[in-house]
Design an enzyme around this catalytic site. Structure first.
Site, mmCIF file in Angstrom:
data_model
loop_
_atom_site.group_PDB
_atom_site.id
_atom_site.type_symbol
_atom_site.label_atom_id
_atom_site.label_comp_id
_atom_site.label_asym_id
_atom_site.label_seq_id
_atom_site.Cartn_x
_atom_site.Cartn_y
_atom_site.Cartn_z
ATOM 1 N N GLU A 39 36.673 42.914 42.304
ATOM 2 C CA GLU A 39 36.712 44.842 42.082
ATOM 3 C C GLU A 39 36.229 45.039 40.610
ATOM 4 O OE1 GLU A 39 40.026 46.514 43.320
ATOM 5 O OE2 GLU A 39 38.850 48.327 43.884
ATOM 6 N N ASP A 50 43.189 56.987 40.611
ATOM 7 C CA ASP A 50 43.737 56.444 39.656
ATOM 8 C C ASP A 50 45.310 56.338 38.867
ATOM 9 O OD1 ASP A 50 42.195 53.308 40.193
ATOM 10 O OD2 ASP A 50 40.702 54.967 39.327
#
Ligand SMILES: Cc1ncc(COP(=O)(O)O)c(C=O)c1O
Lengths: 259, 427
Positions: A39, A50
């Site tokens: 990924e 995030d």
């Protein structure tokens, strides 16, 4: 290396971090360590889903400048070297939408990307992302979260996605995930569905990976690698390379049970 | 109201699935609250007794005479408690959060006015309060940081990205994603994922409703309404009652910063630099790089220093219902000085942008129609920015001698006098 108990691992890395060359070596190390998927996160200035680790890596890379084209070049090199490893691109809606969704998809298709993970493009209002992917024979991977209502999970399942990325804790990437009953319950919703489940967020060690393996198609781990890269690189960039390569390879081995 | 979260092609709910539940729950609670007489009565009382509403619609007679042309009126939002319109939204959302059973409030702040308002509302309503603020803004808006802490809020410095408002929004969203069970994210402008733009407009529309009554009471014929536009909360609240009254011009003043070059301003609507984008959970006009990274912005006013604009304003701008203009830092400072001198009113730097465009429009408008400015805030919070501009020497001498005094641990009575310092004072 072949091992009956191997766990399928999707290993995450930030494109171009800490440098384009070193990140290529990280990709090699993750694959050598047993990753079945990569990924690759295209750094965005405002990665609001995030946690601090990945955020730091993205910000540091962007300080040196990083264009989408550099991301394309980066992935091209990895795909040429490891054509057997499917690559998923992770980023944010702004980078996908701004050049035009179809252009974005085509750009990355040409260098071998298989699918896209864009957390702020909701599966039921995706700006045509899924259609654009499928037109090119690629796949759009929606992100599910334990906080979703049952109705919404049902709705997601009714869309018949090839993959579903299950974010295993109510929060952002990188905080510690304990694999609790609720998490497994959440994953149970998907067990009947034909979608392949990628389960991640906060996986740090072999024990967690092992607990999850029967519930998911592949586990996903990211910040555990990125943290090691940041630690070594920001301490001493000159002689970080071997340490980074070893640390990421060994961690990938641990998580994928490739001994 | 939005059409299922959209205003034309703008708006929407572009959030990670992690945030979907809190956003949906908020939408439901908001829709119920706006139908609930008890909630609305409580809100009205808080508006009257805590915020100090209604704020006056004031005829700036001297300024109008000096400027020439149409009479200028000022809606005095700066007289609201905590010094800006931000309190309207903060009190409303805090009350809503309380009804939802939340015990903790988080917010982002740029100029500090929204953080301040949120901290005050939380003190009043007994809610725990944490404010995310970019490190750059903490520095340029220090007086507000002090006040927030006095109100019992914790101010958290955001050190990521450009260390300004947009980064504080990211940080608040991250917090919310982890803590929504007990926490409400009290967003400060008419932006973010649906239902936030509707919620913020609803609580800010009290400005427009009062204004409509005041215009009738004072029997005014209105040429134009002028508001500054950061995210757009004061503007949409001020304009809300007049969107269908097409004979009234609605003017939005954006931050022209240093000038039109890229990264020197925060011009989203009136220039050619912005594009359609999806950021911070909504689709709107944004200042982005070619790839879609968020571009740097610049303005002397922290509250207008933001790369996006609320979706409803973007929609009204693209239909040309709202006319947008860029006002430079310099023009804003001139307007600030002008109203201070002729009216004894010190505008916030943000609001001074609206003041500047109003002065231009009034000049070109005949005397039988009026131009109304929304003074979204008062300028007390800006002394660390405006004082060094208007009186650099005195300010630097003052700061230096205060620092010396603090270092020496002296009481003000025992410290060296300012005039003994070397730099000369103007007469
Ligand atoms: C006094 C004042 N006016 C205007 C603004 C800009 O925000 P908005 O465009 O949401 O009204 C701010 C923001 O901090 C402010 O403090």
């Amino acid at each position: 290396m072949h091992n009956q108990n191997k766990i399928s691992l999707m290993a995450h890395l930030v494109a171009g971090y800490p440098t384009q060359n070193l990140a290529l070596k990280v990709a090699d190390a993750l694959i050598e360590g047993g990753a079945s998927y990569l990924e690759i996160q295209l750094p965005f200035s405002d990665p609001s889903a995030d946690g601090p680790v990945i955020q730091t890596a993205c910000a540091k890379r962007l300080e040196l400048g990083y264009s989408t084209q550099e991301g394309v070049d980066f992935i091209k090199k990895i795909h040429e070297k490891h054509p057997e490893t499917p690559i998923f691109l992770m980023s944010y809606a702004s980078l996908v939408y701004t050049p035009g969704i179809e252009n974005f998809v085509t750009m990355f298709k040409e260098v071998g990307v298989k699918g896209f993970i864009i957390p702020d493009l909701p599966f039921d209002n995706d700006e045509g992302m899924r259609a654009a992917c499928e037109k090119e024979g690629l796949t759009f991977v929606p992100v599910a979260a334990p906080s979703m209502s049952v109705d919404r999970i049902e709705k997601l399942l009714s869309y018949d996605f090839e993959f579903i990325y299950a974010a295993l804790r109510a929060g952002i990437t990188g905080s510690k995930t304990t694999i609790e009953k609720e998490t497994l319950q959440f994953l149970n919703y998907f067990s009947k569905s034909p979608s392949k489940i990628l389960g991640g967020f906060g996986i740090q060690n072999a024990e967690q990976a092992f607990q999850l393996k029967d519930f998911v198609h592949s586990i996903v781990a990211g910040s555990v690698f990125v943290k090691k890269i940041i630690q070594e690189y920001e301490k001493n960039p000159q002689d970080a390379e071997d340490k980074i390569v070893n640390a990421t390879r060994e961690k990938a081995k641990e998580l994928s049970h490739t001994h | 109201m939005s059409d299922d979260g959209f205003f034309g092609r703008f708006g929407g709910k572009y959030v990670a699935e992690i945030l979907r539940r809190p956003v949906d729950e908020l939408e439901k609670a908001f829709n119920e609250a706006t139908q609930n007489t008890k909630f609305l009565t409580e809100l009205k009382l808080l508006q009257k007794n805590f915020i100090g509403r209604p704020t006056p619609l004031y005829f700036a007679e001297n300024a109008s005479r000096e400027n020439g042309g149409a009479p200028i009126y000022i809606k005095m939002e700066g007289l609201a408690h905590t010094g800006a319109h931000k309190i309207n939204n903060a009190v409303g959302q805090a009350l809503l959060a309380k009804k939802m059973g939340k015990t903790r409030i988080i917010a982002e702040t740029g100029a500090g006015q929204h953080g301040l308002a949120t901290a005050a509302a939380c003190a009043k309503l007994n809610l725990k309060c944490e404010i995310y603020m970019g490190e750059v803004d903490i520095r340029r808006q220090q007086p507000n940081v002090f006040a927030m802490e006095m109100y019992g809020a914790k101010v958290i410095a955001v050190k990521s990205g450009s260390k300004t408002l947009k980064d504080a929004i990211n940080e608040a969203m991250r917090d919310w994603a982890s803590n929504f069970a007990d926490t409400h994210y009290l967003i400060g402008s008419a932006l973010g994922p649906a239902p936030f733009p509707d919620i913020v407009r609803f609580f800010q529309s009290v400005i427009g409703q009062e204004l409509e009554e005041q215009i009738q009471e004072q029997n005014l014929k209105v040429e134009a309404l002028c508001a500054c536009v950061g995210g757009g909360s004061n503007a949409i609240g001020f304009f809300s009652s007049f969107i269908e009254q097409k004979e009234i011009r609605l003017i939005g003043a954006e931050a022209g910063g240093l000038g039109p070059e890229p990264n020197h301003n925060a011009v989203r609507m009136s220039g050619t630099a912005a594009k359609d984008g999806i950021v911070h959970g909504y689709k709107s006009r944004f200042l982005l790089t070619e790839d879609g990274q968020i571009a740097q912005t610049r303005s002397i006013s922290a509250g207008l220093d933001y790369p996006g604009i609320g979706p409803q304003l973007a929609a009204l701008g693209s239909e040309a219902r709202i006319e947008f203009t860029a006002i430079t830092d310099k023009e804003a400072l001139e307007a600030l000085a002008f109203f201070a001198k002729y009216e004894g009113i010190l505008f916030a730097l943000e609001s001074a942008h609206a003041g500047a465009i109003a002065l231009k429009i009034a000049k070109e408008t005949p005397k039988d129609k009026v131009v109304i400015i929304n003074m979204s805030g008062r300028g007390d919070k800006d002394i660390f920015i405006s004082s060094p501009v208007f009186r650099p020497n005195e300010w630097s001498v003052f700061l230096q001698s205060e620092l010396d005094r603090l270092k020496e641990g002296l009481d003000i009575h025992d410290a060296k006098s300012l005039s003994s310092s070397p730099s000369k004072m103007e007469s």
